[in-house]
Design a protein around this motif. Sequence first.
Motif, PDB file in Angstrom:
ATOM      1  N   THR A  95      57.897  94.942  70.932  1.00  0.00           N
ATOM      2  CA  THR A  95      56.907  95.195  69.901  1.00  0.00           C
ATOM      3  C   THR A  95      56.997  96.656  69.498  1.00  0.00           C
ATOM      4  O   THR A  95      56.926  97.537  70.348  1.00  0.00           O
ATOM      5  CB  THR A  95      55.496  94.873  70.407  1.00  0.00           C
ATOM      6  N   SER A  96      57.155  96.892  68.215  1.00  0.00           N
ATOM      7  CA  SER A  96      57.330  98.267  67.756  1.00  0.00           C
ATOM      8  C   SER A  96      56.403  98.540  66.583  1.00  0.00           C
ATOM      9  O   SER A  96      55.859  97.626  65.958  1.00  0.00           O
ATOM     10  CB  SER A  96      58.786  98.513  67.366  1.00  0.00           C
ATOM     11  N   TYR A  97      56.224  99.829  66.288  1.00  0.00           N
ATOM     12  CA  TYR A  97      55.300 100.270  65.259  1.00  0.00           C
ATOM     13  C   TYR A  97      56.040 101.171  64.287  1.00  0.00           C
ATOM     14  O   TYR A  97      56.707 102.120  64.687  1.00  0.00           O
ATOM     15  CB  TYR A  97      54.115 100.993  65.903  1.00  0.00           C
ATOM     16  N   GLN A  98      55.904 100.873  62.996  1.00  0.00           N
ATOM     17  CA  GLN A  98      56.694 101.563  61.982  1.00  0.00           C
ATOM     18  C   GLN A  98      56.016 102.849  61.523  1.00  0.00           C
ATOM     19  O   GLN A  98      54.801 102.906  61.316  1.00  0.00           O
ATOM     20  CB  GLN A  98      56.925 100.648  60.785  1.00  0.00           C
ATOM     21  N   VAL A  99      56.831 103.879  61.342  1.00  0.00           N
ATOM     22  CA  VAL A  99      56.345 105.153  60.796  1.00  0.00           C
ATOM     23  C   VAL A  99      56.186 104.976  59.294  1.00  0.00           C
ATOM     24  O   VAL A  99      57.134 104.586  58.595  1.00  0.00           O
ATOM     25  CB  VAL A  99      57.344 106.291  61.094  1.00  0.00           C
TER      26      VAL A  99
END
Length: 266
Positions: A95-99
């Motif tokens: 799970t990742s979070y976009q800049v």
Amino acid sequence: MHRNSILNYFFAGLFILLLSACGARKERTLFNAATDVVTDTIKQVYVVNDQGPGEMYYKIKVNDLLAVRNLQDREFGAKSSTASATTATVGTNVTSYQVDAEGNVNLPAIGKVAVLALTRKEIANKLQLLYGEKLLVDPIIEVTVVNVKVTLLGEFNKQGNFLLERDNTTLIDILGEAGGINTKTADPKTLKIIRGDRSNPEIIYVNLNDINSLSSKKLILQNNDLILLQPTKSSALSEKLQGINNMIQPVLVLLNVALLIFTISK
């Protein structure tokens, strides 16, 4: 036939075979460049269109994908309904979070955090302070940029995309992850790294046979490096000849059958 004539035919045949080997290797290699001729004579590391030193410490850019976890709690950051999460599939599902376009990343519990142009270590230190103030006790935060990767193609034991999970990841680190080179088919003198702008790339040639090659700063990998390794001329030629043989064999069988029928019917 004179002895000299036989020798002349022999050397002519040998020359043609060598040319076929060069052509066969080129056919099996992706992204050929005019400067690839240096691979047969290179001693250590040779750079074409040198763009200078690369980034020692990757700095976050807009649209980067960050995976954040607390090493004291493996479940932390796995899922969140309060932050916009993206599932990245480079290497493994995380799970990742976009800049975003303003250089912020929206994280669980603490919301938007400015991360643009920071290194991974600087972000980790910043998040440790923020999470320590609001949620966690003495957190140890690890930050991974899941879209920072290199691509291996050619005579490696494992091809594909490999994450650059740490700063200063070297070529040897990634070769280790790929299980090394295929010692039966790979030519260790022909490793090539294509780096930077694809319309005007820096090309780095590496002779893996020479231990002194390992000292080059050019072997610290950069985001989106394309790493290629050619087969030996003999293995490329052998595969080409095998392919030709596979095409000829059915024709020879048909000719033999036709000759047999012709002989019987006479």
